[in-house]
Design a protein around this motif. Structure first.
Motif, PDB file in Angstrom:
ATOM      1  N   PRO A 157      34.829  80.807  43.043  1.00 55.85           N
ATOM      2  CA  PRO A 157      33.718  80.708  42.092  1.00 55.85           C
ATOM      3  C   PRO A 157      32.631  81.712  42.431  1.00 55.85           C
ATOM      4  N   LYS A 158      31.861  82.078  41.405  1.00 52.00           N
ATOM      5  CA  LYS A 158      30.869  83.126  41.569  1.00 52.00           C
ATOM      6  C   LYS A 158      29.864  82.813  42.670  1.00 52.00           C
ATOM      7  N   GLU A 159      29.383  81.576  42.694  1.00 53.60           N
ATOM      8  CA  GLU A 159      28.368  81.217  43.681  1.00 53.60           C
ATOM      9  C   GLU A 159      28.970  80.502  44.883  1.00 53.60           C
ATOM     10  N   GLY A 160      30.180  80.041  44.729  1.00 55.00           N
ATOM     11  CA  GLY A 160      30.769  79.217  45.780  1.00 55.00           C
ATOM     12  C   GLY A 160      31.460  80.033  46.843  1.00 55.00           C
ATOM     13  N   PRO A 161      32.113  79.347  47.762  1.00 56.51           N
ATOM     14  CA  PRO A 161      32.841  80.065  48.808  1.00 56.51           C
ATOM     15  C   PRO A 161      34.071  80.756  48.227  1.00 56.51           C
ATOM     16  N   ARG A 162      34.261  81.969  48.645  1.00 55.99           N
ATOM     17  CA  ARG A 162      35.419  82.718  48.169  1.00 55.99           C
ATOM     18  C   ARG A 162      36.403  82.868  49.303  1.00 55.99           C
ATOM     19  N   GLU A 163      37.655  83.022  48.948  1.00 57.61           N
ATOM     20  CA  GLU A 163      38.654  83.216  49.982  1.00 57.61           C
ATOM     21  C   GLU A 163      39.564  84.382  49.620  1.00 57.61           C
ATOM     22  N   ASP A 164      40.254  84.854  50.642  1.00 51.95           N
ATOM     23  CA  ASP A 164      41.170  85.970  50.449  1.00 51.95           C
ATOM     24  C   ASP A 164      42.573  85.406  50.291  1.00 51.95           C
ATOM     25  N   LEU A 165      43.120  85.571  49.091  1.00 52.88           N
ATOM     26  CA  LEU A 165      44.417  84.988  48.795  1.00 52.88           C
ATOM     27  C   LEU A 165      45.387  86.056  48.323  1.00 52.88           C
ATOM     28  N   PHE A 166      46.625  85.914  48.761  1.00 53.33           N
ATOM     29  CA  PHE A 166      47.695  86.692  48.152  1.00 53.33           C
ATOM     30  C   PHE A 166      48.115  85.953  46.889  1.00 53.33           C
ATOM     31  N   LEU A 167      48.021  86.624  45.751  1.00 55.73           N
ATOM     32  CA  LEU A 167      48.404  86.006  44.491  1.00 55.73           C
ATOM     33  C   LEU A 167      49.692  86.643  43.988  1.00 55.73           C
ATOM     34  N   CYS A 168      50.636  85.793  43.613  1.00 61.36           N
ATOM     35  CA  CYS A 168      51.913  86.254  43.095  1.00 61.36           C
ATOM     36  C   CYS A 168      51.719  86.797  41.681  1.00 61.36           C
ATOM     37  N   GLU A 169      52.386  87.906  41.377  1.00 59.08           N
ATOM     38  CA  GLU A 169      52.265  88.466  40.035  1.00 59.08           C
ATOM     39  C   GLU A 169      52.923  87.574  38.998  1.00 59.08           C
ATOM     40  N   ARG A 170      53.953  86.855  39.405  1.00 58.57           N
ATOM     41  CA  ARG A 170      54.703  86.071  38.449  1.00 58.57           C
ATOM     42  C   ARG A 170      54.101  84.677  38.261  1.00 58.57           C
ATOM     43  N   ASN A 171      53.632  84.079  39.351  1.00 57.84           N
ATOM     44  CA  ASN A 171      53.041  82.742  39.272  1.00 57.84           C
ATOM     45  C   ASN A 171      51.762  82.715  40.113  1.00 57.84           C
ATOM     46  N   THR A 176      50.331  81.025  45.927  1.00 55.67           N
ATOM     47  CA  THR A 176      49.197  81.663  46.595  1.00 55.67           C
ATOM     48  C   THR A 176      49.319  81.434  48.089  1.00 55.67           C
ATOM     49  N   ILE A 177      48.879  82.397  48.842  1.00 48.07           N
ATOM     50  CA  ILE A 177      48.907  82.284  50.295  1.00 48.07           C
ATOM     51  C   ILE A 177      47.558  82.719  50.837  1.00 48.07           C
ATOM     52  N   GLN A 178      46.990  81.861  51.667  1.00 50.21           N
ATOM     53  CA  GLN A 178      45.734  82.184  52.300  1.00 50.21           C
ATOM     54  C   GLN A 178      45.991  83.139  53.456  1.00 50.21           C
ATOM     55  N   LEU A 179      45.195  84.180  53.525  1.00 48.92           N
ATOM     56  CA  LEU A 179      45.412  85.157  54.585  1.00 48.92           C
ATOM     57  C   LEU A 179      44.537  84.847  55.786  1.00 48.92           C
ATOM     58  N   ASP A 180      45.156  84.854  56.959  1.00 51.58           N
ATOM     59  CA  ASP A 180      44.397  84.830  58.200  1.00 51.58           C
ATOM     60  C   ASP A 180      44.367  86.265  58.703  1.00 51.58           C
ATOM     61  N   PRO A 181      43.246  86.969  58.530  1.00 51.88           N
ATOM     62  CA  PRO A 181      43.244  88.406  58.875  1.00 51.88           C
ATOM     63  C   PRO A 181      43.506  88.663  60.347  1.00 51.88           C
ATOM     64  N   THR A 182      43.289  87.641  61.195  1.00 47.24           N
ATOM     65  CA  THR A 182      43.546  87.871  62.622  1.00 47.24           C
ATOM     66  C   THR A 182      45.036  87.963  62.912  1.00 47.24           C
ATOM     67  N   ALA A 183      45.868  87.508  61.956  1.00 46.94           N
ATOM     68  CA  ALA A 183      47.314  87.583  62.151  1.00 46.94           C
ATOM     69  C   ALA A 183      47.877  88.939  61.776  1.00 46.94           C
ATOM     70  N   LEU A 184      47.033  89.771  61.159  1.00 41.98           N
ATOM     71  CA  LEU A 184      47.512  91.087  60.742  1.00 41.98           C
ATOM     72  C   LEU A 184      47.695  91.984  61.959  1.00 41.98           C
TER      73      LEU A 184
END
Ligand SMILES: [Zn+2]
Length: 189
Positions: A157-171, A176-184
């Motif tokens: 949401p615009k004002e709410g907490p945002r997260e980094d998600l991998f979004l599937c093009e088909r669905n 959706t998968i939440q990314l833990d950037p420390t795992a990169l």
């Protein structure tokens, strides 16, 4: 009167202090039922933006300090010793460059800790390499459910907490998968 010592004094004299043994305890800090995947399972790929150019983070923060100081000096002279005409446009310019400077300093400070943050827009991410260089990347993955392409997006949401998600093009709603950037894997120069 002496107190005769009865009883068996043999033994190994070892002292058993109850230190909490947490082995095997199930500490569940994850609050979602979403499955987790490793970056290898997702085939995460980085796609460098700006032709893979990178910036030295220490030069970004020194750029910020120099620009910030210069814009404050400029602001002082435009406010207290106004030249003939054009005062407001100059002070606007110095205000703007001061904001840019503060952002540059804050951004490099945040990245030094987090090494990963979303960049302007929702698809580009700023990353810091081991040598402290800043680069902008897009990230894609392969959907573990249907094999389609996934894009990493900064959503919420615009004002709410945002997260980094991998979004599937088909669905994009369910896959959706939440990314833990420390795992990169670390960004190499
Ligand atoms: Zn999918």
């Amino acid at each position: 009167m002496p107190n005769p010592n009865h009883g068996d004094q043999s033994g190994d004299h070892s002292l058993n202090v109850g230190v909490g043994d947490f082995r095997g305890a199930n500490v569940n800090i994850s609050n979602s039922e979403r499955p987790t995947f490793t970056p290898e399972q997702l085939y995460i790929e980085r796609h460098p933006a700006f032709g893979g150019r990178s910036l030295d983070s220490s030069s970004v923060s020194s750029f910020g300090y120099i620009t910030g100081a210069a814009s404050l000096i400029g602001l002082y002279f435009t406010v207290f010793q106004p030249p003939l005409g054009g005062q407001s446009s100059w002070s606007t310019f110095f205000m703007f460059s001061f904001v840019v400077a503060v952002m540059a300093v804050a951004m490099s400070a945040v990245l030094r800790r987090r090494k990963f943050d979303h960049f302007f827009g929702s698809r580009h991410y700023l990353e810091m390499s081991q040598n402290g260089r800043l680069a902008v990347n897009r990230l894609t993955a392969q959907c573990p459910w249907c094999g389609s392409l996934m894009h990493l997006r900064h959503v919420g949401p615009k004002e709410g907490p945002r997260e980094d998600l991998f979004l599937c093009e088909r669905n994009p709603r369910q896959h959706t998968i939440q990314l833990d950037p420390t795992a990169l894997p670390d960004l190499e120069d």
